[in-house]
Design an enzyme around this catalytic site. Structure first.
Site, PDB file in Angstrom:
ATOM      1  N   ASP A  89       0.823  -1.216   0.000  1.00 61.06           N
ATOM      2  CA  ASP A  89       0.000   0.000   0.000  1.00 61.06           C
ATOM      3  C   ASP A  89       0.855   1.264   0.000  1.00 61.06           C
ATOM      4  O   ASP A  89       0.355   2.358  -0.208  1.00 61.06           O
ATOM      5  CB  ASP A  89      -0.962  -0.004   1.204  1.00 61.06           C
ATOM      6  CG  ASP A  89      -0.217  -0.116   2.525  1.00 61.06           C
ATOM      7  OD1 ASP A  89       0.467   0.840   2.918  1.00 61.06           O
ATOM      8  OD2 ASP A  89      -0.325  -1.169   3.180  1.00 61.06           O
ATOM      9  N   ASP A 159       6.449  -5.599   6.497  1.00 58.91           N
ATOM     10  CA  ASP A 159       5.097  -5.045   6.556  1.00 58.91           C
ATOM     11  C   ASP A 159       4.206  -6.016   5.794  1.00 58.91           C
ATOM     12  O   ASP A 159       3.831  -5.786   4.645  1.00 58.91           O
ATOM     13  CB  ASP A 159       5.107  -3.661   5.898  1.00 58.91           C
ATOM     14  CG  ASP A 159       3.734  -3.010   5.901  1.00 58.91           C
ATOM     15  OD1 ASP A 159       2.772  -3.615   6.399  1.00 58.91           O
ATOM     16  OD2 ASP A 159       3.630  -1.882   5.376  1.00 58.91           O
ATOM     17  N   PRO A 166       0.847 -16.460   1.466  1.00 60.20           N
ATOM     18  CA  PRO A 166       2.189 -16.085   0.998  1.00 60.20           C
ATOM     19  C   PRO A 166       3.085 -15.489   2.094  1.00 60.20           C
ATOM     20  O   PRO A 166       4.305 -15.458   1.957  1.00 60.20           O
ATOM     21  CB  PRO A 166       1.916 -15.048  -0.103  1.00 60.20           C
ATOM     22  CG  PRO A 166       0.501 -14.607   0.069  1.00 60.20           C
ATOM     23  CD  PRO A 166      -0.215 -15.718   0.747  1.00 60.20           C
TER      24      PRO A 166
HETATM   25  N1  SAM Z   1      -0.055  -4.208   7.834  1.00 61.09           N
HETATM   26  C1  SAM Z   1      -1.068  -4.811   7.147  1.00 61.09           C
HETATM   27  C2  SAM Z   1      -1.752  -5.807   8.063  1.00 61.09           C
HETATM   28  O1  SAM Z   1      -1.147  -6.229   9.048  1.00 61.09           O
HETATM   29  O2  SAM Z   1      -2.904  -6.130   7.823  1.00 61.09           O
HETATM   30  C3  SAM Z   1      -0.512  -5.376   5.915  1.00 61.09           C
HETATM   31  C4  SAM Z   1      -0.390  -4.358   4.838  1.00 61.09           C
HETATM   32  S1  SAM Z   1       0.423  -4.778   3.366  1.00 61.09           S
HETATM   33  C5  SAM Z   1      -0.922  -4.479   2.248  1.00 61.09           C
HETATM   34  C6  SAM Z   1       0.752  -6.498   3.361  1.00 61.09           C
HETATM   35  C7  SAM Z   1       1.388  -6.956   2.055  1.00 61.09           C
HETATM   36  O3  SAM Z   1       2.198  -8.115   2.270  1.00 61.09           O
HETATM   37  C8  SAM Z   1       0.383  -7.337   0.945  1.00 61.09           C
HETATM   38  O4  SAM Z   1       0.411  -6.342  -0.040  1.00 61.09           O
HETATM   39  C9  SAM Z   1       0.902  -8.693   0.437  1.00 61.09           C
HETATM   40  O5  SAM Z   1       0.870  -8.788  -0.975  1.00 61.09           O
HETATM   41  C10 SAM Z   1       2.325  -8.702   0.979  1.00 61.09           C
HETATM   42  N2  SAM Z   1       2.948 -10.027   1.093  1.00 61.09           N
HETATM   43  C11 SAM Z   1       2.445 -11.156   1.637  1.00 61.09           C
HETATM   44  N3  SAM Z   1       3.334 -12.164   1.535  1.00 61.09           N
HETATM   45  C12 SAM Z   1       4.442 -11.662   0.911  1.00 61.09           C
HETATM   46  C13 SAM Z   1       5.704 -12.213   0.511  1.00 61.09           C
HETATM   47  N4  SAM Z   1       6.004 -13.492   0.720  1.00 61.09           N
HETATM   48  N5  SAM Z   1       6.580 -11.381  -0.109  1.00 61.09           N
HETATM   49  C14 SAM Z   1       6.286 -10.079  -0.340  1.00 61.09           C
HETATM   50  N6  SAM Z   1       5.110  -9.519   0.012  1.00 61.09           N
HETATM   51  C15 SAM Z   1       4.201 -10.299   0.633  1.00 61.09           C
END
Ligand code: SAM
Length: 283
Positions: A89, A159, A166
């Site tokens: 984000d 984050d 994932p």
């Molecule tokens: N702080 C927020 C929460 O706790 O609800 C999360 C916000 S941020 C949108 C989380 C991001 O982590 C998502 O955009 C997702 O695509 C990403 N994400 C999840 N697994 C990941 C991975 N293995 N590598 C990179 N990004 C990842």
């Protein structure tokens, strides 16, 4: 009376839910990684939901983004190079780039659609994306950290979504070992670490794994986060050499940018450990 529509996130682990009155659904997309929805709420601005879990709202994301960034950046003596794992984000990226001493930030989110939707529905969070110090990659953060140059980073900020799907591999010793290797001496790893009230076991396992791979000091900083389950959240910091109990207080007090939550007093207060955390976590 017109019928009201509500989005409600049910949190099984705490047997509770948090909901918003919504005016319309702005986006609904299934990506190869996750199901993303964006709603316009009546009182909280826009709301992004991934796989049924609230990610952020316009109204309260400043709490999370400021606490994921400024405590670490004002603890490190001279941070220059930062990696953000997840964070699609772009709110965390914007806060990191407020620090003039930062020379490079790479953000690695597995899902490009999160950033595309943030650009459209949370444009204020993406206002620094074109900063020449920023690089946005769309790839698996686990692989990125495993391949990172040793001693090339000062701060790594995880984050991520919750530790399922994932993001599962972002909460274990193998991943923390990659982060440890990529950090320079004195470097800091920041992990979003869920609700201290209901996920203390997870927070304990995060500390254990961080120490296991060599981090000398670990510390959990709680903060309010109304949109996440239980309304109370935390960030856990780990440091490669050096402590986490002190920070550059004078610099934090004289920071050259505006914040809405973080200041030197809030940082100091977040270091004070509530009794149940103090007794459950390493000093
Ligand atoms: N702080 C927020 C929460 O706790 O609800 C999360 C916000 S941020 C949108 C989380 C991001 O982590 C998502 O955009 C997702 O695509 C990403 N994400 C999840 N697994 C990941 C991975 N293995 N590598 C990179 N990004 C990842």
């Amino acid at each position: 009376m017109a019928q009201e529509n509500w989005f409600t996130e049910k949190h099984a682990a705490s047997g509770s839910s948090i909901g918003y009155r919504v005016a319309e659904k702005l986006a609904d997309t299934q990506t190869p990684f996750q199901h993303i929805e964006v709603w316009r709420t009546t009182d909280w601005g826009n709301l992004m939901v991934i796989d049924g879990c609230t990610m952020l709202t316009t109204r309260d994301n400043f709490l999370y983004h400021e606490m994921m960034t400024h405590p670490a950046l004002y603890t490190h003596a001279a941070p220059r190079d930062v990696a953000i794992i997840g964070g699609g984000d772009c709110g965390t990226l914007r806060e990191v780039l407020r620090h003039p001493e930062i020379t490079s930030v790479v953000q690695v989110d597995i899902d490009e659609q999160v950033t595309r939707l943030a650009e459209k529905f949370f444009p204020e969070l993406c206002e620094s994306n074109a900063d020449p110090r920023a690089r946005l990659l769309f790839d698996d953060g686990i692989k990125f950290m495993a391949d990172a140059q040793p001693a090339s980073l000062d701060v790594v900020i995880v984050d991520s979504t919750d530790p399922v799907g994932p993001a599962e591999g972002l909460f274990n010793a193998k991943f923390y070992a990659s982060c440890f290797r990529a950090l320079r001496e004195g470097g800091i790893l920041v992990q979003q670490s869920e609700s201290p009230l209901v996920l203390l076991d997870l927070i304990q396992s995060i500390h254990k794994a961080m120490h296991e791979v060599g981090f000398a000091a670990t510390r959990t900083l709680p903060f309010p986060q109304p949109c996440y389950p239980t309304g109370w959240w935390s960030t856990t910091l780990a440091r490669k050499g050096g402590d986490l109990a002190t920070f550059r207080e004078a610099d934090a007090a004289a920071r050259p940018f505006a914040t809405r939550y973080y200041n030197a007093g809030v940082h100091r207060a977040a270091l004070a450990q509530p009794e149940f955390l103090r007794t459950a976590l390493p000093a």
